[in-house]
Design a protein around this motif. Structure first.
Motif, PDB file in Angstrom:
ATOM      1  N   ALA A 419     -18.039   9.131  -6.860  1.00  0.00           N
ATOM      2  CA  ALA A 419     -17.266   9.892  -7.855  1.00  0.00           C
ATOM      3  C   ALA A 419     -18.107  10.144  -9.106  1.00  0.00           C
ATOM      4  O   ALA A 419     -18.047  11.225  -9.716  1.00  0.00           O
ATOM      5  CB  ALA A 419     -16.001   9.127  -8.230  1.00  0.00           C
ATOM      6  N   PHE A 420     -18.911   9.144  -9.471  1.00  0.00           N
ATOM      7  CA  PHE A 420     -19.795   9.299 -10.624  1.00  0.00           C
ATOM      8  C   PHE A 420     -20.799  10.425 -10.400  1.00  0.00           C
ATOM      9  O   PHE A 420     -21.005  11.280 -11.271  1.00  0.00           O
ATOM     10  CB  PHE A 420     -20.530   7.976 -10.880  1.00  0.00           C
ATOM     11  N   LEU A 421     -21.430  10.433  -9.217  1.00  0.00           N
ATOM     12  CA  LEU A 421     -22.436  11.453  -8.928  1.00  0.00           C
ATOM     13  C   LEU A 421     -21.829  12.855  -8.908  1.00  0.00           C
ATOM     14  O   LEU A 421     -22.407  13.810  -9.437  1.00  0.00           O
ATOM     15  CB  LEU A 421     -23.109  11.158  -7.583  1.00  0.00           C
ATOM     16  N   ILE A 422     -20.653  12.969  -8.299  1.00  0.00           N
ATOM     17  CA  ILE A 422     -20.014  14.292  -8.198  1.00  0.00           C
ATOM     18  C   ILE A 422     -19.647  14.820  -9.586  1.00  0.00           C
ATOM     19  O   ILE A 422     -19.934  15.973  -9.921  1.00  0.00           O
ATOM     20  CB  ILE A 422     -18.765  14.209  -7.295  1.00  0.00           C
ATOM     21  N   SER A 423     -19.013  13.981 -10.393  1.00  0.00           N
ATOM     22  CA  SER A 423     -18.593  14.432 -11.729  1.00  0.00           C
ATOM     23  C   SER A 423     -19.800  14.733 -12.611  1.00  0.00           C
ATOM     24  O   SER A 423     -19.797  15.704 -13.383  1.00  0.00           O
ATOM     25  CB  SER A 423     -17.705  13.371 -12.390  1.00  0.00           C
ATOM     26  N   ASP A 424     -20.854  13.933 -12.494  1.00  0.00           N
ATOM     27  CA  ASP A 424     -22.052  14.173 -13.291  1.00  0.00           C
ATOM     28  C   ASP A 424     -22.717  15.489 -12.900  1.00  0.00           C
ATOM     29  O   ASP A 424     -23.163  16.260 -13.756  1.00  0.00           O
ATOM     30  CB  ASP A 424     -23.029  13.016 -13.110  1.00  0.00           C
ATOM     31  N   THR A 425     -22.756  15.751 -11.590  1.00  0.00           N
ATOM     32  CA  THR A 425     -23.352  17.002 -11.107  1.00  0.00           C
ATOM     33  C   THR A 425     -22.544  18.210 -11.559  1.00  0.00           C
ATOM     34  O   THR A 425     -23.099  19.227 -12.008  1.00  0.00           O
ATOM     35  CB  THR A 425     -23.449  16.981  -9.577  1.00  0.00           C
ATOM     36  N   LEU A 426     -21.224  18.111 -11.458  1.00  0.00           N
ATOM     37  CA  LEU A 426     -20.369  19.226 -11.888  1.00  0.00           C
ATOM     38  C   LEU A 426     -20.518  19.493 -13.387  1.00  0.00           C
ATOM     39  O   LEU A 426     -20.546  20.649 -13.823  1.00  0.00           O
ATOM     40  CB  LEU A 426     -18.910  18.915 -11.551  1.00  0.00           C
ATOM     41  N   ALA A 427     -20.624  18.430 -14.169  1.00  0.00           N
ATOM     42  CA  ALA A 427     -20.780  18.601 -15.612  1.00  0.00           C
ATOM     43  C   ALA A 427     -22.091  19.294 -15.944  1.00  0.00           C
ATOM     44  O   ALA A 427     -22.140  20.208 -16.780  1.00  0.00           O
ATOM     45  CB  ALA A 427     -20.714  17.238 -16.306  1.00  0.00           C
ATOM     46  N   MET A 428     -23.173  18.879 -15.272  1.00  0.00           N
ATOM     47  CA  MET A 428     -24.466  19.487 -15.545  1.00  0.00           C
ATOM     48  C   MET A 428     -24.492  20.950 -15.120  1.00  0.00           C
ATOM     49  O   MET A 428     -24.960  21.825 -15.857  1.00  0.00           O
ATOM     50  CB  MET A 428     -25.574  18.713 -14.823  1.00  0.00           C
ATOM     51  N   CYS A 429     -23.963  21.245 -13.942  1.00  0.00           N
ATOM     52  CA  CYS A 429     -23.994  22.619 -13.434  1.00  0.00           C
ATOM     53  C   CYS A 429     -23.156  23.562 -14.297  1.00  0.00           C
ATOM     54  O   CYS A 429     -23.576  24.679 -14.620  1.00  0.00           O
ATOM     55  CB  CYS A 429     -23.501  22.651 -11.990  1.00  0.00           C
ATOM     56  N   SER A 430     -21.961  23.115 -14.677  1.00  0.00           N
ATOM     57  CA  SER A 430     -21.091  23.982 -15.479  1.00  0.00           C
ATOM     58  C   SER A 430     -21.667  24.215 -16.871  1.00  0.00           C
ATOM     59  O   SER A 430     -21.608  25.327 -17.407  1.00  0.00           O
ATOM     60  CB  SER A 430     -19.690  23.382 -15.572  1.00  0.00           C
ATOM     61  N   SER A 431     -22.271  23.184 -17.467  1.00  0.00           N
ATOM     62  CA  SER A 431     -22.857  23.361 -18.798  1.00  0.00           C
ATOM     63  C   SER A 431     -24.096  24.246 -18.743  1.00  0.00           C
ATOM     64  O   SER A 431     -24.326  25.066 -19.642  1.00  0.00           O
ATOM     65  CB  SER A 431     -23.200  22.002 -19.412  1.00  0.00           C
ATOM     66  N   LEU A 432     -24.891  24.109 -17.680  1.00  0.00           N
ATOM     67  CA  LEU A 432     -26.051  24.994 -17.527  1.00  0.00           C
ATOM     68  C   LEU A 432     -25.617  26.439 -17.320  1.00  0.00           C
ATOM     69  O   LEU A 432     -26.251  27.374 -17.824  1.00  0.00           O
ATOM     70  CB  LEU A 432     -26.914  24.531 -16.354  1.00  0.00           C
TER      71      LEU A 432
END
Length: 528
Positions: A419-432
């Motif tokens: 869950a940590f990896l998924i949320s971290d990836t989504l946060a990075m992709c959306s902010s980029l």
């Protein structure tokens, strides 16, 4: 002292500044020496020496009062009362200076000697008693008002009541200054002695006292005026009332006072020279508090038209530079509730305001786009940097032994780690994604800017949610084995943060909707 005894003519000699020894001693602050020289002058009987004035027109009494040498001043008055008549080049009398400094003892001394010696003085000099004039055309009563000295004001009204009607160069009487400066104690004394003063206006015939009180928002002054003068003038020759003044200058307390006053309640629908009521001025100022207070009055008439045929609702058209503000929208909703029959005009007004704002936005499109993209890209880049760095500093660390799992995350098999990896990836992709959209922003396209704002707002909200989720799950993995309660508390706080932030950001709008209830028209708040 021996010098004076040897040569008495020295007592009346003057220096290059036109000062006698008595004047020099007084201006230099040598009160003891000045007192001695005064006695010498009295013994030698050269009254002209005591009365001598310097180049500024000041005599020894002027200087003694100005320097705060009160005992010397009293000696001078007792020795030569005629000193109290002198005016310096600024038209200041000793009495005016004493009252300005609130020296009651000197003031009383300046009054009393003339009560006993007026016949002698008038015979000798052909003039009345002590002078009371001051700078700028003011008099001693003006000075008493400045200090709010009711005791001095009372004595002046008892002995020289005409001073209350004298105007300064600015056409202000003591009464007008008492109103403007909120000197209620002195105002009460003046009105108790002569209540007709409450009806006096300046020589140019403008601005009654109640309108002046409204100008400064002095409710206490207005109450005192109405207490002694229930029918005191409340408007100027052009129909500008104290209620108009209070609304125009934003004095909410004075507005509430007028609306609650039995004598002034009739002003609610009174028009000025332009045919406008206080309600129309309150609407023009976009002041919900004042509009709400006026609409609560039982006698309010919202259908009044001004000289141009404009009703109260369309007065908002004057304020179309601010239609996106909550105040503008709240005022329009309050007027819609007060006058439902004018709903069509309200819709037309909204369209007019929206078109006006669109026109203004197109004129400033470049700066608006630059501001939006600059702020948004900064936040998006910050989130992307945080989430990217987190990928290489995973919670729990890595295996470091020589086994086959070397370099692998220790927590890799746990569900919370995924869950940590998924949320971290989504946060990075959306902010980029938001950061790249900022680069593609078109500077001269308003429609693109509106779409850009809507799109990036949603995407940044999603990135914020994902970032806080990654933070919560990361700490949960580390703390749960030993401090489960703390891990759960951090998760709840972190996940609720975006929701709380959204509520906080929209709180003014939510509060407005709650206050207006069913009468709230949400579409009026959407001006995009």
């Amino acid at each position: 002292m021996d010098v004076v005894a040897l040569n008495r003519s020295l007592i009346s000699s003057v220096n290059a500044d036109g000062e006698t020894p008595l004047l020099t001693a007084t201006t230099s602050g040598h009160a003891t020496l000045a007192s001695f020289l005064l006695r010498c002058c009295c013994d030698l009987k050269p009254s002209e020496t005591i009365l001598k004035q310097d180049k500024q027109g000041c005599n020894a009494l002027h200087h003694a009062i100005r320097r705060g040498q009160r005992e010397l001043a009293l000696e001078l008055i007792a020795a030569e009362p005629v000193l109290s008549r002198a005016l310096n080049k600024y038209n200041e009398s000793p009495m005016f200076m004493a009252v300005m400094r609130n020296y009651e003892d000197i003031f009383e001394k300046l009054l009393d000697p003339w009560a006993r010696m007026s016949a002698l003085v008038c015979t000798r000099e052909g003039l009345p008693g002590s002078a009371h004039a001051g700078a700028h055309g003011y008099n001693a009563l003006h000075a008493a008002v400045r200090n709010n000295s009711s005791a001095i004001a009372k004595r002046i009204m008892e002995t020289r009541p005409t001073l209350a009607r004298e105007e300064g160069k600015d056409q202000n009487t003591p009464m007008r200054l008492a109103v403007l400066w909120n000197k209620i104690d002195v105002l009460k004394v003046l009105l108790e002695h002569d209540r007709s003063l409450g009806y006096v206006v300046s020589t140019n015939g403008t601005t009654p006292l109640l309108v002046l009180a409204a100008f400064r928002g002095h409710v206490g002054v207005a109450q005192e005026l109405l207490k002694h003068c229930p029918d005191a003038p409340y408007c100027t020759a052009n129909g500008w009332t104290c209620l108009h003044n209070a609304v125009s200058l934003g004095h909410d307390d004075f507005l509430e006072f007028v609306l609650g006053s039995q004598q002034l309640g009739k002003l609610i629908n009174m028009r000025d020279i332009h045919g406008r009521t206080a309600l129309q001025y309150a609407i023009e100022k976009c002041s919900p508090r004042m509009v709400r207070a006026l609409l609560r009055h039982k006698d309010i008439d919202v259908t009044v038209l001004d000289n141009t045929g404009t009703d109260a609702n369309w007065t908002l058209a004057v304020s179309t530079d601010h239609p996106k503000t909550l105040n503008w929208n709240e005022v329009s909703m309050l007027m819609l509730k007060a006058d439902p029959a004018d709903a069509t005009d309200t819709c037309n007004l909204r369209k007019f305001a929206k078109d006006r704002m669109t026109e203004i936005s197109r004129m400033n499109i470049k700066s608006l786009t630059e501001t939006c993209t600059g702020n948004t890209s900064l936040v998006a880049t910050l989130i992307a940097k945080i989430t990217f760095a987190t990928d290489f500093t995973l919670p729990g660390g890595y295996y470091s032994d020589a086994a086959s799992d070397e370099g692998q995350p220790i927590m890799a098999r746990k569900l919370v780690f995924k869950a940590f990896l998924i949320s971290d990836t989504l946060a990075m992709c959306s902010s980029l994604a938001v950061a790249f959209v900022c680069i593609l922003a078109r500077w001269e396209d308003l429609e693109f800017l509106l779409y850009y704002r809507s799109f990036t707002k949603k995407l940044m909200w999603f990135a914020d949610m994902a970032t806080t989720t990654a933070f919560a799950t990361g700490l949960y993995m580390v703390l749960a084995p030993r401090l489960l309660w703390l891990a759960i508390a951090i998760c709840i706080l972190s996940v609720s943060l975006p929701i709380f932030t959204k509520l906080l950001g929209e709180w003014p709008v939510l509060k407005l909707k709650f206050r207006l209830g069913r009468t709230c028209k949400s579409e009026l708040l959407d001006m995009d």
